[in-house]
Design a protein around this motif. Structure first.
Motif, PDB file in Angstrom:
ATOM      1  N   PRO A 260      27.499  25.901  19.866  1.00 19.51           N
ATOM      2  CA  PRO A 260      28.722  26.322  20.572  1.00 19.51           C
ATOM      3  C   PRO A 260      29.571  25.175  21.101  1.00 19.51           C
TER       4      PRO A 260
ATOM      5  N   ARG B 115      38.610  34.406  24.675  1.00 21.80           N
ATOM      6  CA  ARG B 115      37.859  35.197  23.704  1.00 21.80           C
ATOM      7  C   ARG B 115      37.857  34.554  22.327  1.00 21.80           C
TER       8      ARG B 115
ATOM      9  N   LEU C 291      35.274  31.842  22.247  1.00 19.98           N
ATOM     10  CA  LEU C 291      33.958  32.468  22.293  1.00 19.98           C
ATOM     11  C   LEU C 291      33.595  33.058  20.936  1.00 19.98           C
ATOM     12  N   ALA C 292      34.557  33.723  20.305  1.00 24.35           N
ATOM     13  CA  ALA C 292      34.292  34.313  18.993  1.00 24.35           C
ATOM     14  C   ALA C 292      34.027  33.249  17.942  1.00 24.35           C
TER      15      ALA C 292
ATOM     16  N   THR D 188      32.724  30.357  18.439  1.00 23.11           N
ATOM     17  CA  THR D 188      31.363  29.837  18.610  1.00 23.11           C
ATOM     18  C   THR D 188      30.362  30.754  17.914  1.00 23.11           C
ATOM     19  N   GLY D 189      30.620  32.073  17.978  1.00 22.44           N
ATOM     20  CA  GLY D 189      29.750  33.012  17.268  1.00 22.44           C
ATOM     21  C   GLY D 189      29.794  32.800  15.769  1.00 22.44           C
ATOM     22  N   ALA D 190      30.987  32.550  15.231  1.00 22.65           N
ATOM     23  CA  ALA D 190      31.114  32.272  13.803  1.00 22.65           C
ATOM     24  C   ALA D 190      30.337  31.011  13.433  1.00 22.65           C
ATOM     25  N   SER D 191      30.430  29.980  14.272  1.00 26.60           N
ATOM     26  CA  SER D 191      29.710  28.728  14.013  1.00 26.60           C
ATOM     27  C   SER D 191      28.206  28.945  14.011  1.00 26.60           C
ATOM     28  N   VAL D 192      27.712  29.730  14.971  1.00 27.56           N
ATOM     29  CA  VAL D 192      26.276  30.000  15.033  1.00 27.56           C
ATOM     30  C   VAL D 192      25.811  30.737  13.776  1.00 27.56           C
ATOM     31  N   CYS D 193      26.592  31.722  13.330  1.00 33.63           N
ATOM     32  CA  CYS D 193      26.227  32.446  12.111  1.00 33.63           C
ATOM     33  C   CYS D 193      26.118  31.501  10.914  1.00 33.63           C
TER      34      CYS D 193
ATOM     35  N   GLY E 217      29.784  35.124   9.560  1.00 31.65           N
ATOM     36  CA  GLY E 217      30.505  34.006  10.148  1.00 31.65           C
ATOM     37  C   GLY E 217      31.950  33.953   9.697  1.00 31.65           C
TER      38      GLY E 217
ATOM     39  N   ILE F  26      33.907  36.882  11.346  1.00 27.80           N
ATOM     40  CA  ILE F  26      34.232  36.626  12.751  1.00 27.80           C
ATOM     41  C   ILE F  26      35.365  35.618  12.854  1.00 27.80           C
TER      42      ILE F  26
END
Length: 275
Positions: free
Chosen positions: A17, A33, A36-37, A39-44, A91, A94
């Motif tokens: 993140p 947001r 934050l979103a 970061t979720g794409a990066s984690v995926c 990813g 998102i």
């Protein structure tokens, strides 16, 4: 679930993140947001790369690391590939929802680099450069591709290159020259990034001490276990590096939020190896 967590190196995602946050801070994008979103794409995409790594290396792991999820029989190869494909699609989806075409212009090359690394480039001379490119793009994803974030992105990429080069010897061990070179690289990254206010030097000092300390130990005795420890320290060291890059933009609250993941990542790394 435990086997899947090992497959994707789940706790190591805490190092991800900070890429998006560092990119947003460097480019001036407002935190919210969208960040934050992303970061979720990066984690995926990070988890997809980890699963794909084990899928691509399953024959080698059967010899060198039979305890891993695929060679041990806890995860089947088709399941691992399905996890990687699903996380990649997630990813990209998102990223598209959060940042539209601007984010996809970075997310698509990032995903392509991850797959190319695992299937074609990992064991070539281009392997470390491909991994560095992936992390550089990950920072730029958080910035929406803004050029203003390029110095921060290249700093993260330089650190990634050094850690990836060292990781190639985590099974066999190395000569002292290899960890010594990564130690020099760590010092250079810390000096290049360590300016701006009081918080940034403190965070980057943490990066230099924890990452460089493990590398120095590997220089003194470059056996495989110490190389692996240095690689793990380098992976976790991404967090204070990101936090330092964020802090030097004046965004001290996001910097501290990213830095808070550092002790947690190190603790969880004792349960699920990040390498």
């Amino acid at each position: 679930m435990k086997a899947l967590a090992e497959l994707v190196r789940a706790p190591a995602a805490l190092t991800v993140p900070g890429d998006a946050v560092a990119g947003a801070a460097a480019s001036g994008w407002p935190f919210g947001r969208r960040t934050l979103a992303l970061t979720g794409a990066s984690v995926c995409l990070y988890w997809a790369g980890m699963a794909l790594n084990d899928y691509a290396d399953r024959a080698l792991d059967a010899v060198e690391r039979p305890e891993r999820p695929i060679p041990s029989g806890r995860v089947t190869p088709p399941a691992a590939f399905g996890v990687a494909a699903g996380l990649t699609a997630g990813g990209l989806g998102i990223a598209a929802a959060a940042g539209g075409r601007r984010a996809l212009r970075v997310a698509v090359p990032l995903a392509a680099t991850v797959w190319a690394y695992d299937f074609a480039l990992k064991n070539t001379v281009l392997g470390p450069a491909a991994m560095a490119a992936a992390r550089t793009l990950d920072v730029l994803l958080g910035a929406g591709g803004a050029r203003a974030a390029l110095p921060a992105a290249l700093t993260v990429g330089a650190h990634t290159y050094a850690v990836t080069a060292l990781s190639r010897s985590e099974v066999t061990g190395a000569s002292p020259a290899l960890p010594a070179a990564t130690l020099v690289a760590t010092a250079g990254v810390g000096v290049a990034a360590g300016r701006g206010g009081k918080l940034a030097p403190a965070l980057l000092g943490t990066y230099a001490v924890t990452t460089g300390g493990a590398q120095y130990d590997a220089v003194r005795d470059p056996v495989a276990p110490k190389i692996r420890r240095a690689v793990g320290a380098g992976i976790h060291g991404m967090i204070p590096l990101q936090a330092g890059l964020i802090a030097r933009t004046g965004a001290w609250r996001p910097a501290l939020a990213v830095a808070a993941a550092f002790p947690l990542a190190r603790a969880l790394g004792r349960k699920v190896s990040p390498t």
